[in-house]
Design a protein around this motif. Structure first.
Motif, PDB file in Angstrom:
ATOM      1  N   CYS A  75       0.828  -1.206   0.000  1.00 46.76           N
ATOM      2  CA  CYS A  75       0.000   0.000   0.000  1.00 46.76           C
ATOM      3  C   CYS A  75       0.862   1.254   0.000  1.00 46.76           C
ATOM      4  CB  CYS A  75      -0.923   0.005   1.223  1.00 46.76           C
ATOM      5  SG  CYS A  75      -2.226  -1.243   1.185  1.00 46.76           S
ATOM      6  N   ALA A  76       1.968   1.216   0.744  1.00 49.12           N
ATOM      7  CA  ALA A  76       2.873   2.368   0.792  1.00 49.12           C
ATOM      8  C   ALA A  76       3.486   2.646  -0.569  1.00 49.12           C
ATOM      9  CB  ALA A  76       3.978   2.115   1.818  1.00 49.12           C
ATOM     10  N   LEU A  77       3.797   1.594  -1.302  1.00 51.89           N
ATOM     11  CA  LEU A  77       4.399   1.756  -2.629  1.00 51.89           C
ATOM     12  C   LEU A  77       3.477   2.540  -3.556  1.00 51.89           C
ATOM     13  CD1 LEU A  77       6.620   1.065  -4.706  1.00 51.89           C
ATOM     14  CD2 LEU A  77       5.368  -1.058  -5.186  1.00 51.89           C
ATOM     15  N   PHE A  78       2.178   2.153  -3.576  1.00 50.41           N
ATOM     16  CA  PHE A  78       1.243   2.796  -4.490  1.00 50.41           C
ATOM     17  C   PHE A  78       0.608   4.066  -3.910  1.00 50.41           C
ATOM     18  CE2 PHE A  78       1.352  -1.528  -6.186  1.00 50.41           C
ATOM     19  CZ  PHE A  78       1.468  -1.274  -7.543  1.00 50.41           C
ATOM     20  N   GLY A  79       0.357   4.062  -2.595  1.00 50.87           N
ATOM     21  CA  GLY A  79      -0.350   5.186  -1.993  1.00 50.87           C
ATOM     22  C   GLY A  79       0.526   6.316  -1.509  1.00 50.87           C
ATOM     23  N   VAL A  80       1.827   6.052  -1.343  1.00 49.04           N
ATOM     24  CA  VAL A  80       2.733   7.086  -0.832  1.00 49.04           C
ATOM     25  C   VAL A  80       3.899   7.329  -1.782  1.00 49.04           C
ATOM     26  CG1 VAL A  80       4.262   7.776   1.053  1.00 49.04           C
ATOM     27  CG2 VAL A  80       2.125   6.580   1.567  1.00 49.04           C
ATOM     28  N   VAL A  81       4.687   6.300  -2.040  1.00 47.68           N
ATOM     29  CA  VAL A  81       5.933   6.482  -2.792  1.00 47.68           C
ATOM     30  C   VAL A  81       5.660   6.904  -4.244  1.00 47.68           C
ATOM     31  CG1 VAL A  81       8.106   5.439  -3.506  1.00 47.68           C
ATOM     32  CG2 VAL A  81       7.087   4.799  -1.308  1.00 47.68           C
ATOM     33  N   ILE A  82       5.069   6.012  -5.034  1.00 47.91           N
ATOM     34  CA  ILE A  82       4.813   6.318  -6.443  1.00 47.91           C
ATOM     35  C   ILE A  82       3.832   7.485  -6.567  1.00 47.91           C
ATOM     36  CG2 ILE A  82       3.854   5.447  -8.602  1.00 47.91           C
ATOM     37  CD1 ILE A  82       4.769   2.666  -7.800  1.00 47.91           C
ATOM     38  N   ASN A  83       2.761   7.437  -5.793  1.00 47.05           N
ATOM     39  CA  ASN A  83       1.713   8.444  -5.864  1.00 47.05           C
ATOM     40  C   ASN A  83       2.252   9.850  -5.626  1.00 47.05           C
ATOM     41  OD1 ASN A  83      -0.777   9.914  -5.456  1.00 47.05           O
ATOM     42  ND2 ASN A  83      -0.574   9.479  -3.290  1.00 47.05           N
ATOM     43  N   GLN A  84       2.933  10.053  -4.512  1.00 43.39           N
ATOM     44  CA  GLN A  84       3.343  11.398  -4.148  1.00 43.39           C
ATOM     45  C   GLN A  84       4.542  11.893  -4.950  1.00 43.39           C
ATOM     46  OE1 GLN A  84       3.388  12.466  -0.045  1.00 43.39           O
ATOM     47  NE2 GLN A  84       1.686  11.139   0.494  1.00 43.39           N
ATOM     48  N   LEU A  85       5.488  11.019  -5.219  1.00 44.16           N
ATOM     49  CA  LEU A  85       6.647  11.431  -6.013  1.00 44.16           C
ATOM     50  C   LEU A  85       6.213  11.892  -7.400  1.00 44.16           C
ATOM     51  CD1 LEU A  85       9.307   8.684  -5.112  1.00 44.16           C
ATOM     52  CD2 LEU A  85       9.325  11.084  -4.411  1.00 44.16           C
ATOM     53  N   PHE A 183      -5.966   4.662  12.140  1.00 43.53           N
ATOM     54  CA  PHE A 183      -4.650   5.102  12.624  1.00 43.53           C
ATOM     55  C   PHE A 183      -3.603   4.009  12.423  1.00 43.53           C
ATOM     56  CE2 PHE A 183      -5.509   9.021  15.180  1.00 43.53           C
ATOM     57  CZ  PHE A 183      -4.345   9.687  14.828  1.00 43.53           C
ATOM     58  N   THR A 184      -3.977   2.781  12.716  1.00 47.88           N
ATOM     59  CA  THR A 184      -3.041   1.664  12.592  1.00 47.88           C
ATOM     60  C   THR A 184      -2.588   1.486  11.153  1.00 47.88           C
ATOM     61  OG1 THR A 184      -4.105   0.520  14.443  1.00 47.88           O
ATOM     62  CG2 THR A 184      -2.711  -0.808  12.991  1.00 47.88           C
ATOM     63  N   VAL A 185      -3.529   1.569  10.230  1.00 45.46           N
ATOM     64  CA  VAL A 185      -3.205   1.378   8.818  1.00 45.46           C
ATOM     65  C   VAL A 185      -2.279   2.478   8.313  1.00 45.46           C
ATOM     66  CG1 VAL A 185      -4.134   1.280   6.481  1.00 45.46           C
ATOM     67  CG2 VAL A 185      -5.323   0.107   8.336  1.00 45.46           C
ATOM     68  N   VAL A 186      -2.660   3.729   8.534  1.00 43.60           N
ATOM     69  CA  VAL A 186      -1.881   4.825   7.950  1.00 43.60           C
ATOM     70  C   VAL A 186      -0.511   4.966   8.606  1.00 43.60           C
ATOM     71  CG1 VAL A 186      -3.827   6.161   7.087  1.00 43.60           C
ATOM     72  CG2 VAL A 186      -3.068   6.498   9.432  1.00 43.60           C
ATOM     73  N   LYS A 187      -0.390   4.620   9.894  1.00 40.92           N
ATOM     74  CA  LYS A 187       0.930   4.775  10.519  1.00 40.92           C
ATOM     75  C   LYS A 187       1.923   3.772   9.938  1.00 40.92           C
ATOM     76  CE  LYS A 187       1.094   1.746  14.603  1.00 40.92           C
ATOM     77  NZ  LYS A 187       1.321   1.678  16.054  1.00 40.92           N
ATOM     78  N   TRP A 188       1.474   2.548   9.643  1.00 39.70           N
ATOM     79  CA  TRP A 188       2.366   1.559   9.044  1.00 39.70           C
ATOM     80  C   TRP A 188       2.617   1.864   7.574  1.00 39.70           C
ATOM     81  CZ3 TRP A 188       5.556  -1.389  11.488  1.00 39.70           C
ATOM     82  CH2 TRP A 188       5.264  -1.811  12.780  1.00 39.70           C
ATOM     83  N   VAL A 189       1.595   2.309   6.869  1.00 38.68           N
ATOM     84  CA  VAL A 189       1.756   2.669   5.457  1.00 38.68           C
ATOM     85  C   VAL A 189       2.776   3.794   5.318  1.00 38.68           C
ATOM     86  CG1 VAL A 189       0.615   3.752   3.481  1.00 38.68           C
ATOM     87  CG2 VAL A 189      -0.492   1.857   4.677  1.00 38.68           C
ATOM     88  N   PHE A 190       2.696   4.782   6.183  1.00 35.51           N
ATOM     89  CA  PHE A 190       3.616   5.914   6.079  1.00 35.51           C
ATOM     90  C   PHE A 190       5.012   5.576   6.582  1.00 35.51           C
ATOM     91  CE2 PHE A 190       0.180   8.454   4.747  1.00 35.51           C
ATOM     92  CZ  PHE A 190       0.743   9.588   4.168  1.00 35.51           C
ATOM     93  N   LEU A 191       5.119   4.642   7.509  1.00 34.32           N
ATOM     94  CA  LEU A 191       6.460   4.221   7.939  1.00 34.32           C
ATOM     95  C   LEU A 191       7.201   3.571   6.776  1.00 34.32           C
ATOM     96  CD1 LEU A 191       8.537   3.873  10.188  1.00 34.32           C
ATOM     97  CD2 LEU A 191       7.468   1.671  10.739  1.00 34.32           C
ATOM     98  N   PHE A 192       6.534   2.675   6.075  1.00 40.91           N
ATOM     99  CA  PHE A 192       7.142   2.070   4.889  1.00 40.91           C
ATOM    100  C   PHE A 192       7.329   3.116   3.781  1.00 40.91           C
ATOM    101  CE2 PHE A 192       5.395  -1.932   6.731  1.00 40.91           C
ATOM    102  CZ  PHE A 192       6.573  -2.669   6.734  1.00 40.91           C
ATOM    103  N   GLY A 193       6.423   4.089   3.733  1.00 41.38           N
ATOM    104  CA  GLY A 193       6.553   5.153   2.749  1.00 41.38           C
ATOM    105  C   GLY A 193       7.800   5.993   2.965  1.00 41.38           C
ATOM    106  N   CYS A 194       8.139   6.236   4.235  1.00 40.61           N
ATOM    107  CA  CYS A 194       9.366   6.992   4.561  1.00 40.61           C
ATOM    108  C   CYS A 194      10.598   6.306   3.983  1.00 40.61           C
ATOM    109  CB  CYS A 194       9.526   7.124   6.070  1.00 40.61           C
ATOM    110  SG  CYS A 194       8.406   8.292   6.844  1.00 40.61           S
ATOM    111  N   ILE A 195      10.629   5.000   4.140  1.00 42.65           N
ATOM    112  CA  ILE A 195      11.763   4.222   3.628  1.00 42.65           C
ATOM    113  C   ILE A 195      11.839   4.351   2.112  1.00 42.65           C
ATOM    114  CG2 ILE A 195      12.755   1.909   3.443  1.00 42.65           C
ATOM    115  CD1 ILE A 195      11.298   1.227   6.073  1.00 42.65           C
ATOM    116  N   GLY A 196      10.678   4.349   1.462  1.00 40.30           N
ATOM    117  CA  GLY A 196      10.635   4.393   0.005  1.00 40.30           C
ATOM    118  C   GLY A 196      11.045   5.731  -0.588  1.00 40.30           C
ATOM    119  N   VAL A 197      10.674   6.837   0.064  1.00 38.42           N
ATOM    120  CA  VAL A 197      10.965   8.161  -0.515  1.00 38.42           C
ATOM    121  C   VAL A 197      12.319   8.714  -0.082  1.00 38.42           C
ATOM    122  CG1 VAL A 197       8.509   8.721  -0.661  1.00 38.42           C
ATOM    123  CG2 VAL A 197       9.809   9.442   1.351  1.00 38.42           C
TER     124      VAL A 197
END
Length: 306
Positions: A75-85, A183-197
């Motif tokens: 989810c972080a890959l598509f919802g944070v890393v690729i999406n926001q970059l 909260f549980t979902v987004v905190k883990w998604v964004f933690l993995f997102g930090c690593i990706g970006v």
């Protein structure tokens, strides 16, 4: 206020925030105060800290299965890393009106992803609602001025890929929302997102001239971290517990309506019959998609989904 009204209010708030973001984010990048990937790193890591900080003072929900960590990363890959970059990079290479028009493809992309990934049924009401909303949004924005030709081509293409990526996220995150709190979902998604970006934004953050940056730029960055990221993702995640991914994506059609209202109230634009008509098409589409979701939920005997 009942749950249905709260869900629609949450989605309305999210898209009011996003409508504002088009202008403010584009301005600080066009003025060359900060580069796109630097904004992304600050945005993702700042929001991640807020998610983990606030949940530490509320509740701590354990992850039930090890395999769910992989889904959080997915989810972080598509919802944070690729999406926001891709969005911020694309926005820096195009104009807000083009980006707005391209993003009206999101509900259609979400519907396709839902059919392919979740085997979601497509109803005529839902399809009609999406078509009406798309027509209203494109015409309200000014679809005749859009073109994939010229200097904005690559920026427009990146925004289209961004819309596709976020559409996949809204679908694949849905099963997690049934098992965990938002909260549980987004905190883990964004933690993995930090690593990706991190690899993309680290060097650009180091190049920012913080000492010469005007105070209003710091305010915009704060709005992007707290409003556009922390609050918007949290409200969207919460709404996904009760409504379909298609309806969450459909609310993007409200952004041009809100932009027009803000422009009229600030005397930067005038209210016309066409704008009222196109806005009514969008609201009609929202009603049809929401009503279709409610009918499907009744058939599945899940009254909490609206």
């Amino acid at each position: 206020m009942n749950k249905t009204a709260k869900v629609h209010l949450a989605l309305f708030t999210v898209n009011l925030i996003y409508a504002t973001n088009y202008v403010v984010a584009s301005k600080i990048m066009k003025d060359a105060y900060i580069t796109p990937f630097a904004i992304i790193l600050l945005r993702v890591c700042g929001a991640s800290l807020l998610f983990w900080f606030f949940q530490a003072f509320t509740f701590n929900e354990r992850v039930q299965k090890t395999s769910d960590y992989l889904r959080f990363a997915y989810c972080a890959l598509f919802g944070v890393v690729i999406n926001q970059l891709l969005f911020f990079k694309g926005l820096s290479m195009t104009v807000p009106i083009d980006a707005s028009i391209i993003l009206t493809s999101s509900p259609i992309l979400v519907l396709l992803a839902s059919v392919i990934i979740l085997k979601e049924k497509v109803t005529w009401l839902k399809l009609l609602g999406i078509i009406l909303g798309a027509i209203g949004a494109v015409m309200l924005i000014g679809g005749g001025d859009f073109s994939f030709k010229g200097e904005n081509t690559w920026g427009n293409l990146l925004v289209l890929l961004n819309a596709s990526s976020y559409s996949v996220y809204l679908v694949v995150v849905k099963p997690l929302m049934r098992r965990y709190q938002a909260f549980t979902v987004v905190k883990w998604v964004f933690l993995f997102g930090c690593i990706g970006v991190l690899p993309f934004g680290w060097s650009e953050v180091q190049q920012v001239q913080w000492s010469t940056m005007p105070g209003w730029v710091y305010l915009i960055l704060g709005f992007i971290v707290v409003g556009v990221t922390f609050l918007a993702y949290l409200l969207n995640a919460w709404a996904l517990r009760f409504v379909s991914s298609t309806l969450v994506a459909f609310y993007i059609y409200l952004q041009p309506v809100l932009t027009s209202i803000i422009a009229v109230l600030s005397s930067q634009d005038e209210l016309t019959f066409k704008k009222v008509l196109f806005s009514l098409l969008i609201f009609t589409g929202i009603f049809l998609v929401s009503y279709s979701g409610a009918q499907e939920a009744k058939k599945r005997k899940k009254p909490e989904e609206v």
